[in-house]
Scaffold this motif. Structure first.
Motif, PDB file in Angstrom:
ATOM      1  N   ASN A 126      -2.917  -3.367  13.445  1.00 39.27           N
ATOM      2  CA  ASN A 126      -1.494  -3.413  13.830  1.00 39.27           C
ATOM      3  C   ASN A 126      -1.132  -2.598  15.070  1.00 39.27           C
ATOM      4  O   ASN A 126      -0.052  -2.788  15.631  1.00 39.27           O
ATOM      5  CB  ASN A 126      -0.639  -2.883  12.671  1.00 39.27           C
ATOM      6  N   THR A 127      -2.008  -1.660  15.463  1.00 38.43           N
ATOM      7  CA  THR A 127      -1.585  -0.691  16.489  1.00 38.43           C
ATOM      8  C   THR A 127      -1.117  -1.345  17.787  1.00 38.43           C
ATOM      9  O   THR A 127      -0.043  -1.012  18.310  1.00 38.43           O
ATOM     10  CB  THR A 127      -2.718   0.329  16.781  1.00 38.43           C
ATOM     11  N   GLN A 139       4.730  11.852  12.082  1.00 35.92           N
ATOM     12  CA  GLN A 139       6.134  11.414  11.955  1.00 35.92           C
ATOM     13  C   GLN A 139       7.063  11.933  13.045  1.00 35.92           C
ATOM     14  O   GLN A 139       8.099  11.319  13.297  1.00 35.92           O
ATOM     15  CB  GLN A 139       6.656  11.802  10.566  1.00 35.92           C
ATOM     16  N   ASN A 160      -3.581   5.713  16.273  1.00 33.84           N
ATOM     17  CA  ASN A 160      -4.107   6.510  15.151  1.00 33.84           C
ATOM     18  C   ASN A 160      -5.041   7.614  15.656  1.00 33.84           C
ATOM     19  O   ASN A 160      -4.961   8.755  15.213  1.00 33.84           O
ATOM     20  CB  ASN A 160      -4.880   5.605  14.169  1.00 33.84           C
ATOM     21  N   GLY A 193      -4.923   6.655   9.506  1.00 36.91           N
ATOM     22  CA  GLY A 193      -5.325   5.245   9.532  1.00 36.91           C
ATOM     23  C   GLY A 193      -6.701   5.085  10.142  1.00 36.91           C
ATOM     24  O   GLY A 193      -7.316   6.049  10.608  1.00 36.91           O
ATOM     25  N   TYR A 225      15.342   3.766  11.117  1.00 35.02           N
ATOM     26  CA  TYR A 225      14.082   4.453  10.795  1.00 35.02           C
ATOM     27  C   TYR A 225      13.988   5.752  11.613  1.00 35.02           C
ATOM     28  O   TYR A 225      13.672   6.818  11.076  1.00 35.02           O
ATOM     29  CB  TYR A 225      12.906   3.518  11.107  1.00 35.02           C
ATOM     30  N   ALA A 271       1.335  14.754   8.116  1.00 36.70           N
ATOM     31  CA  ALA A 271       2.541  13.902   8.054  1.00 36.70           C
ATOM     32  C   ALA A 271       3.476  14.239   9.225  1.00 36.70           C
ATOM     33  O   ALA A 271       4.026  13.340   9.868  1.00 36.70           O
ATOM     34  CB  ALA A 271       3.250  14.096   6.713  1.00 36.70           C
ATOM     35  N   LYS A 307       0.824  -1.211   0.000  1.00 32.49           N
ATOM     36  CA  LYS A 307       0.000   0.000   0.000  1.00 32.49           C
ATOM     37  C   LYS A 307       0.854   1.256   0.000  1.00 32.49           C
ATOM     38  O   LYS A 307       2.053   1.219   0.243  1.00 32.49           O
ATOM     39  CB  LYS A 307      -0.860  -0.011   1.259  1.00 32.49           C
ATOM     40  N   TYR A 308       0.201   2.377  -0.239  1.00 34.13           N
ATOM     41  CA  TYR A 308       0.780   3.703  -0.010  1.00 34.13           C
ATOM     42  C   TYR A 308      -0.358   4.563   0.511  1.00 34.13           C
ATOM     43  O   TYR A 308      -1.527   4.171   0.440  1.00 34.13           O
ATOM     44  CB  TYR A 308       1.406   4.283  -1.295  1.00 34.13           C
ATOM     45  N   SER A 309      -0.011   5.732   1.030  1.00 28.91           N
ATOM     46  CA  SER A 309      -1.036   6.508   1.729  1.00 28.91           C
ATOM     47  C   SER A 309      -2.228   6.855   0.846  1.00 28.91           C
ATOM     48  O   SER A 309      -2.082   7.321  -0.291  1.00 28.91           O
ATOM     49  CB  SER A 309      -0.430   7.795   2.291  1.00 28.91           C
ATOM     50  N   PHE A 359      -2.924  10.198  -1.468  1.00 34.18           N
ATOM     51  CA  PHE A 359      -2.401  10.522  -2.793  1.00 34.18           C
ATOM     52  C   PHE A 359      -3.265   9.965  -3.923  1.00 34.18           C
ATOM     53  O   PHE A 359      -2.890  10.017  -5.086  1.00 34.18           O
ATOM     54  CB  PHE A 359      -0.934  10.086  -2.899  1.00 34.18           C
ATOM     55  N   SER A 372      -7.951  -0.905  13.892  1.00 32.92           N
ATOM     56  CA  SER A 372      -6.545  -0.890  13.469  1.00 32.92           C
ATOM     57  C   SER A 372      -5.874  -2.199  13.874  1.00 32.92           C
ATOM     58  O   SER A 372      -5.621  -2.443  15.049  1.00 32.92           O
ATOM     59  CB  SER A 372      -5.845   0.311  14.122  1.00 32.92           C
TER      60      SER A 372
HETATM   61  N1  FAQ Z   1      -3.488   4.787   3.602  1.00 34.87           N
HETATM   62  O1  FAQ Z   1      -3.372  -1.297  11.537  1.00 34.87           O
HETATM   63  P1  FAQ Z   1      -3.343   0.017  10.851  1.00 34.87           P
HETATM   64  C1  FAQ Z   1       3.578  11.952   3.471  1.00 34.87           C
HETATM   65  C2  FAQ Z   1      -3.458   0.348   6.149  1.00 34.87           C
HETATM   66  S1  FAQ Z   1       3.962  10.411   3.948  1.00 34.87           S
HETATM   67  C3  FAQ Z   1      -3.309   3.540   3.117  1.00 34.87           C
HETATM   68  O2  FAQ Z   1      -3.767   1.198  11.638  1.00 34.87           O
HETATM   69  P2  FAQ Z   1      -0.556   0.869  10.816  1.00 34.87           P
HETATM   70  C4  FAQ Z   1       4.672  12.888   3.049  1.00 34.87           C
HETATM   71  C5  FAQ Z   1      -2.294  -0.202   6.962  1.00 34.87           C
HETATM   72  O3  FAQ Z   1      -1.121  -0.224   6.201  1.00 34.87           O
HETATM   73  C6  FAQ Z   1       2.403   9.625   4.304  1.00 34.87           C
HETATM   74  N2  FAQ Z   1      -3.297   2.442   3.930  1.00 34.87           N
HETATM   75  O4  FAQ Z   1      -1.892   0.264  10.190  1.00 34.87           O
HETATM   76  C7  FAQ Z   1       4.223  13.687   1.913  1.00 34.87           C
HETATM   77  C8  FAQ Z   1      -2.777  -1.571   7.326  1.00 34.87           C
HETATM   78  O5  FAQ Z   1      -2.499  -2.420   6.227  1.00 34.87           O
HETATM   79  P3  FAQ Z   1      -2.295  -4.034   6.303  1.00 34.87           P
HETATM   80  C9  FAQ Z   1       2.630   8.251   4.721  1.00 34.87           C
HETATM   81  C10 FAQ Z   1      -3.480   2.659   5.247  1.00 34.87           C
HETATM   82  O6  FAQ Z   1       0.530   0.651   9.844  1.00 34.87           O
HETATM   83  C11 FAQ Z   1       3.422  14.804   2.114  1.00 34.87           C
HETATM   84  C12 FAQ Z   1      -4.299  -1.394   7.464  1.00 34.87           C
HETATM   85  O7  FAQ Z   1      -4.622  -0.209   6.745  1.00 34.87           O
HETATM   86  N3  FAQ Z   1       3.099   8.214   6.078  1.00 34.87           N
HETATM   87  O8  FAQ Z   1       2.446  12.220   3.513  1.00 34.87           O
HETATM   88  C13 FAQ Z   1      -3.655   3.932   5.791  1.00 34.87           C
HETATM   89  O9  FAQ Z   1      -0.373   0.372  12.209  1.00 34.87           O
HETATM   90  C14 FAQ Z   1       2.991  15.575   1.009  1.00 34.87           C
HETATM   91  C15 FAQ Z   1      -4.727  -1.286   8.917  1.00 34.87           C
HETATM   92  O10 FAQ Z   1      -4.269  -0.050   9.532  1.00 34.87           O
HETATM   93  C16 FAQ Z   1       3.483   7.072   6.666  1.00 34.87           C
HETATM   94  O11 FAQ Z   1       3.471   6.033   6.051  1.00 34.87           O
HETATM   95  C17 FAQ Z   1      -3.659   5.025   4.910  1.00 34.87           C
HETATM   96  N4  FAQ Z   1      -3.849   6.296   5.337  1.00 34.87           N
HETATM   97  O12 FAQ Z   1      -0.879   2.445  10.925  1.00 34.87           O
HETATM   98  C18 FAQ Z   1       4.599  13.334   0.616  1.00 34.87           C
HETATM   99  C19 FAQ Z   1       3.959   7.193   8.085  1.00 34.87           C
HETATM  100  N5  FAQ Z   1      -3.811   3.804   7.130  1.00 34.87           N
HETATM  101  O13 FAQ Z   1      -1.809  -4.395   7.671  1.00 34.87           O
HETATM  102  C20 FAQ Z   1       4.151  14.091  -0.467  1.00 34.87           C
HETATM  103  C21 FAQ Z   1       4.369   5.881   8.697  1.00 34.87           C
HETATM  104  C22 FAQ Z   1      -3.738   2.494   7.406  1.00 34.87           C
HETATM  105  O14 FAQ Z   1      -3.671  -4.532   6.007  1.00 34.87           O
HETATM  106  C23 FAQ Z   1       3.350  15.211  -0.248  1.00 34.87           C
HETATM  107  N6  FAQ Z   1       3.245   4.980   8.858  1.00 34.87           N
HETATM  108  N7  FAQ Z   1      -3.549   1.802   6.283  1.00 34.87           N
HETATM  109  O15 FAQ Z   1      -1.309  -4.340   5.225  1.00 34.87           O
HETATM  110  C24 FAQ Z   1       2.433   4.956   9.950  1.00 34.87           C
HETATM  111  O16 FAQ Z   1       2.575   5.738  10.881  1.00 34.87           O
HETATM  112  C25 FAQ Z   1       1.366   3.889   9.991  1.00 34.87           C
HETATM  113  O17 FAQ Z   1       1.681   2.929   9.001  1.00 34.87           O
HETATM  114  C26 FAQ Z   1      -0.089   4.426   9.781  1.00 34.87           C
HETATM  115  C27 FAQ Z   1      -1.055   3.230   9.760  1.00 34.87           C
HETATM  116  C28 FAQ Z   1      -0.491   5.333  10.938  1.00 34.87           C
HETATM  117  C29 FAQ Z   1      -0.221   5.175   8.463  1.00 34.87           C
END
Ligand code: FAQ
Length: 309
Positions: free
Chosen positions: A204-205, A133, A218, A196, A144, A129, A103-105, A108, A202
């Motif tokens: 994974n939390t 972050q 989240n 999320g 990381y 973000a 996946k990706y956010s 986008f 959630s």
């Molecule tokens: N979109 O159990 P949780 C940016 C998925 S960077 C898509 O709560 P987790 C910079 C999740 O993967 C933005 N999928 O998951 C910028 C999980 O999938 P699974 C990105 C989502 O990982 C700005 C399932 O749903 N930032 O913006 C989303 O514990 C401007 C269950 O969810 C990061 O990646 C979503 N929104 O918490 C660039 C930060 N939310 O297990 C350009 C790091 C959840 O089924 C322009 N990541 N899912 O495969 C994190 O902090 C965490 O991964 C969360 C999700 C909080 C995003």
């Protein structure tokens, strides 16, 4: 003490885990999933704003936007390098992205329809973000956490340039003010979805908090973002499109409505407004870059032969 107990003790004692340390398979897998998703988001996240580079309204705006989009490429590469310290293969991760296996956010997968969207993405999307972050600078996995420090500094600049752009438009004509409001109306709810699903959904939390990969849930971060953003919206002079948004004196936080979670899962599942377009574009860029990768590999192997390594 067995390895797992030693690992748990180190993590709960706030010690950093480094690439050569023993770690449970689940910890490694969760990190690769989250960091790769984060890296993919940065790379795909170049597209919505990149759409406006050739149409930026002035040389100054074009230079700022170019710098921001380049920063996003840098963040992506930095994060892919962090996954490599866990044994992941960058080429495989890219394949997983373009084949829809990773996946990706969700954010986008929405189109950028006006130039105000560049400002709104900076203000709201980079704002969200940063909220998400900054705590990751204290995540338990060393590479990381260290990557996040630099990334957060750059995201802060991105957030400010967005806010400054919107401030400028808000002090312009009625048409410019309307353009900002229309953009904020479209991006508000998808920005809240970036954190999320609700904690109750959630998957994974709980484990990620135990491993100190995530430092907040989240819902906690979503609340923090709302609290931080409402006064900024007031100063800017825009209305956030949520009739339930209200200061709650007792809680010391804003109450707010829920995003449309069905829409969120649709977008995450690949059915958002621009999912297909984003992936097709990334796939084409990857295929077009094949000759560069082949040339770099040929150069590296000739060099290695010459140096006898
Ligand atoms: N979109 O159990 P949780 C940016 C998925 S960077 C898509 O709560 P987790 C910079 C999740 O993967 C933005 N999928 O998951 C910028 C999980 O999938 P699974 C990105 C989502 O990982 C700005 C399932 O749903 N930032 O913006 C989303 O514990 C401007 C269950 O969810 C990061 O990646 C979503 N929104 O918490 C660039 C930060 N939310 O297990 C350009 C790091 C959840 O089924 C322009 N990541 N899912 O495969 C994190 O902090 C965490 O991964 C969360 C999700 C909080 C995003």
């Amino acid at each position: 003490m067995d390895l797992e107990a030693e690992f748990e003790r180190a993590v709960s004692g706030e010690q950093r885990v480094e690439p050569r340390d023993w770690m449970p398979d689940g910890y490694r897998k969760t990190l690769i999933r989250q960091i790769a998703q984060h890296a993919h988001s940065e790379i795909i996240g170049m597209q919505p704003e990149g759409n406006w580079i050739s149409r930026a309204p002035s040389l100054r705006r074009k230079a700022i936007l170019l710098a921001k989009v380049q920063d996003e490429a840098g963040h992506g590469l930095y994060l892919y390098a962090a996954t490599e310290t866990l044994g992941a293969d960058r080429g495989e991760l890219t394949e997983n992205l373009i084949n829809g296996r990773q996946k990706y956010s969700s954010i986008f997968n929405y189109p950028t329809l006006s130039y105000a969207d560049v400002g709104t993405i900076g203000w709201l999307v980079d704002g969200a973000a940063i909220c998400n972050q900054v705590p990751l600078c204290r995540t338990s996995y060393g590479p990381y956490a260290r990557a996040m420090i630099r990334i957060c500094k750059e995201e802060s600049f991105h957030q400010r340039q967005g806010y400054e752009l919107l401030m400028t438009m808000m002090s312009g004509t009625d048409a410019q003010r309307a353009m900002v409001q229309e953009s904020v109306n479209r991006f508000w709810w998808p920005s809240l979805m970036m954190f999320g699903p609700p904690d109750s959904e959630s998957s994974n939390t709980e484990q990620s908090m135990k491993w100190r990969i995530k430092r907040n849930t989240n819902d906690e971060l979503r609340q923090k973002f709302v609290d931080m953003t409402v006064p900024q919206a007031e100063k800017l002079g825009v209305t956030l499109p949520d009739p339930d948004l209200k200061w709650n004196e007792e809680r010391g936080h804003y109450d707010f409505g829920q995003p449309d979670w069905d829409e969120f899962w649709q977008v995450v599942g690949g059915n958002g407004p621009t999912n297909a377009q984003r992936i097709a574009h990334r796939r084409k860029a990857h295929e077009d870059g094949e000759w560069v990768r082949a040339a770099a590999a040929a150069h590296a192997s000739r060099r290695a032969r010459q140096e006898g390594v």
